[in-house]
Design a protein around this motif. Structure first.
Motif, PDB file in Angstrom:
ATOM      1  N   MET A   1      53.453  44.066  34.399  1.00 19.41           N
ATOM      2  CA  MET A   1      52.939  45.405  34.283  1.00 19.41           C
ATOM      3  C   MET A   1      51.564  45.448  34.944  1.00 19.41           C
ATOM      4  O   MET A   1      50.724  44.603  34.681  1.00 19.41           O
ATOM      5  N   ASP A   2      51.332  46.408  35.813  1.00 13.53           N
ATOM      6  CA  ASP A   2      50.024  46.604  36.422  1.00 13.53           C
ATOM      7  C   ASP A   2      49.224  47.575  35.562  1.00 13.53           C
ATOM      8  O   ASP A   2      49.753  48.615  35.122  1.00 13.53           O
ATOM      9  N   VAL A   3      47.966  47.239  35.317  1.00 13.78           N
ATOM     10  CA  VAL A   3      47.096  48.067  34.503  1.00 13.78           C
ATOM     11  C   VAL A   3      45.758  48.195  35.218  1.00 13.78           C
ATOM     12  O   VAL A   3      45.161  47.188  35.612  1.00 13.78           O
ATOM     13  N   SER A   4      45.303  49.435  35.389  1.00 15.64           N
ATOM     14  CA  SER A   4      43.999  49.642  36.023  1.00 15.64           C
ATOM     15  C   SER A   4      42.897  49.371  35.006  1.00 15.64           C
ATOM     16  O   SER A   4      43.123  49.368  33.794  1.00 15.64           O
ATOM     17  N   VAL A   5      41.705  49.142  35.515  1.00 13.26           N
ATOM     18  CA  VAL A   5      40.557  48.916  34.637  1.00 13.26           C
ATOM     19  C   VAL A   5      40.368  50.124  33.718  1.00 13.26           C
ATOM     20  O   VAL A   5      40.103  49.973  32.523  1.00 13.26           O
ATOM     21  N   ARG A   6      40.521  51.303  34.242  1.00  7.31           N
ATOM     22  CA  ARG A   6      40.370  52.523  33.430  1.00  7.31           C
ATOM     23  C   ARG A   6      41.424  52.560  32.321  1.00  7.31           C
ATOM     24  O   ARG A   6      41.114  52.860  31.173  1.00  7.31           O
ATOM     25  N   GLU A   7      42.661  52.250  32.671  1.00  7.82           N
ATOM     26  CA  GLU A   7      43.721  52.247  31.661  1.00  7.82           C
ATOM     27  C   GLU A   7      43.456  51.177  30.601  1.00  7.82           C
ATOM     28  O   GLU A   7      43.674  51.401  29.414  1.00  7.82           O
ATOM     29  N   LEU A   8      42.963  50.029  31.009  1.00  9.86           N
ATOM     30  CA  LEU A   8      42.618  48.980  30.055  1.00  9.86           C
ATOM     31  C   LEU A   8      41.540  49.473  29.098  1.00  9.86           C
ATOM     32  O   LEU A   8      41.628  49.275  27.883  1.00  9.86           O
ATOM     33  N   ARG A   9      40.531  50.135  29.637  1.00 11.64           N
ATOM     34  CA  ARG A   9      39.455  50.656  28.797  1.00 11.64           C
ATOM     35  C   ARG A   9      39.963  51.719  27.821  1.00 11.64           C
ATOM     36  O   ARG A   9      39.624  51.718  26.647  1.00 11.64           O
ATOM     37  N   ASN A  10      40.834  52.607  28.299  1.00  7.38           N
ATOM     38  CA  ASN A  10      41.303  53.719  27.470  1.00  7.38           C
ATOM     39  C   ASN A  10      42.438  53.346  26.524  1.00  7.38           C
ATOM     40  O   ASN A  10      42.658  54.038  25.537  1.00  7.38           O
ATOM     41  N   ALA A  21      53.228  40.516  23.054  1.00  8.44           N
ATOM     42  CA  ALA A  21      54.684  40.504  23.138  1.00  8.44           C
ATOM     43  C   ALA A  21      55.184  39.592  24.247  1.00  8.44           C
ATOM     44  O   ALA A  21      56.386  39.478  24.474  1.00  8.44           O
ATOM     45  N   GLY A  22      54.247  38.952  24.976  1.00  8.72           N
ATOM     46  CA  GLY A  22      54.645  37.995  25.994  1.00  8.72           C
ATOM     47  C   GLY A  22      54.620  38.522  27.414  1.00  8.72           C
ATOM     48  O   GLY A  22      55.033  37.840  28.347  1.00  8.72           O
ATOM     49  N   GLU A  23      54.122  39.734  27.595  1.00  7.66           N
ATOM     50  CA  GLU A  23      54.130  40.327  28.926  1.00  7.66           C
ATOM     51  C   GLU A  23      52.915  39.895  29.745  1.00  7.66           C
ATOM     52  O   GLU A  23      51.810  39.772  29.235  1.00  7.66           O
ATOM     53  N   LEU A  24      53.130  39.661  31.032  1.00  5.35           N
ATOM     54  CA  LEU A  24      52.055  39.359  31.976  1.00  5.35           C
ATOM     55  C   LEU A  24      51.491  40.686  32.463  1.00  5.35           C
ATOM     56  O   LEU A  24      52.238  41.578  32.865  1.00  5.35           O
ATOM     57  N   ILE A  25      50.167  40.814  32.426  1.00 10.72           N
ATOM     58  CA  ILE A  25      49.503  42.035  32.880  1.00 10.72           C
ATOM     59  C   ILE A  25      48.706  41.710  34.138  1.00 10.72           C
ATOM     60  O   ILE A  25      47.986  40.711  34.185  1.00 10.72           O
ATOM     61  N   VAL A  26      48.859  42.536  35.156  1.00 11.62           N
ATOM     62  CA  VAL A  26      48.055  42.403  36.370  1.00 11.62           C
ATOM     63  C   VAL A  26      46.992  43.493  36.314  1.00 11.62           C
ATOM     64  O   VAL A  26      47.305  44.684  36.308  1.00 11.62           O
ATOM     65  N   LEU A  27      45.731  43.084  36.230  1.00  8.13           N
ATOM     66  CA  LEU A  27      44.619  44.025  36.172  1.00  8.13           C
ATOM     67  C   LEU A  27      44.272  44.447  37.597  1.00  8.13           C
ATOM     68  O   LEU A  27      44.118  43.598  38.481  1.00  8.13           O
ATOM     69  N   GLY A  31      43.849  49.996  42.646  1.00  2.00           N
ATOM     70  CA  GLY A  31      45.179  49.596  43.087  1.00  2.00           C
ATOM     71  C   GLY A  31      45.281  48.174  43.608  1.00  2.00           C
ATOM     72  O   GLY A  31      46.351  47.703  43.954  1.00  2.00           O
ATOM     73  N   ARG A  32      44.158  47.456  43.662  1.00  5.35           N
ATOM     74  CA  ARG A  32      44.133  46.082  44.170  1.00  5.35           C
ATOM     75  C   ARG A  32      44.146  45.099  43.008  1.00  5.35           C
ATOM     76  O   ARG A  32      43.303  45.174  42.121  1.00  5.35           O
ATOM     77  N   PRO A  33      45.108  44.164  42.974  1.00  9.58           N
ATOM     78  CA  PRO A  33      45.145  43.184  41.889  1.00  9.58           C
ATOM     79  C   PRO A  33      43.902  42.304  41.907  1.00  9.58           C
ATOM     80  O   PRO A  33      43.508  41.798  42.958  1.00  9.58           O
ATOM     81  N   VAL A  34      43.266  42.151  40.727  1.00  7.76           N
ATOM     82  CA  VAL A  34      42.058  41.334  40.661  1.00  7.76           C
ATOM     83  C   VAL A  34      42.152  40.220  39.609  1.00  7.76           C
ATOM     84  O   VAL A  34      41.388  39.263  39.664  1.00  7.76           O
ATOM     85  N   ALA A  35      43.080  40.362  38.647  1.00  4.37           N
ATOM     86  CA  ALA A  35      43.170  39.334  37.607  1.00  4.37           C
ATOM     87  C   ALA A  35      44.520  39.435  36.906  1.00  4.37           C
ATOM     88  O   ALA A  35      45.169  40.484  36.918  1.00  4.37           O
ATOM     89  N   ASP A  36      44.907  38.321  36.327  1.00 11.10           N
ATOM     90  CA  ASP A  36      46.104  38.289  35.490  1.00 11.10           C
ATOM     91  C   ASP A  36      45.657  38.121  34.048  1.00 11.10           C
ATOM     92  O   ASP A  36      44.782  37.310  33.744  1.00 11.10           O
ATOM     93  N   ILE A  37      46.265  38.891  33.165  1.00  9.29           N
ATOM     94  CA  ILE A  37      46.061  38.718  31.728  1.00  9.29           C
ATOM     95  C   ILE A  37      47.374  38.182  31.200  1.00  9.29           C
ATOM     96  O   ILE A  37      48.410  38.843  31.284  1.00  9.29           O
TER      97      ILE A  37
END
Length: 86
Positions: A1-10, A21-27, A31-37
């Motif tokens: 799942m891709d998540v923007s910094v704004r979406e992470l904050r909100n 739940a075990g999901e990999l998050i791409v921060l 629109g540019r991937p910068v980190a994996d959570i």
């Protein structure tokens, strides 16, 4: 799942729930991937000794069938398995 910094904050709780739940998050940033959570890895599963020995025997049989040889000295790094996971 891709998540923007704004979406992470909100929606931090929702993102954390997905990771739990075990999901990999791409921060992403703009629109540019910068980190994996990623979910924190738990200690490897415990296996009954009999099961482990049976699996090692199966691996040995496959290695023999493929004529794979690995001298024990290749694996002697002077550490115990407890040292390696610490």
């Amino acid at each position: 799942m891709d998540v923007s910094v704004r979406e992470l904050r909100n929606h931090t709780a929702r993102v954390v729930a997905a990771v739990e739940a075990g999901e990999l998050i791409v921060l992403t940033v703009h629109g540019r991937p910068v980190a994996d959570i990623v979910p924190r890895q738990m200690r490897s599963e415990r296996r009954a000794s009999e099961r482990l020995l049976a699996e090692l025997e199966e691996i040995s049989a496959h290695a023999a069938a493929l004529a794979v040889e690995s001298p024990g000295a290749d694996f002697d790094v002077g550490l115990t398995t407890d040292d390696m996971v610490a």
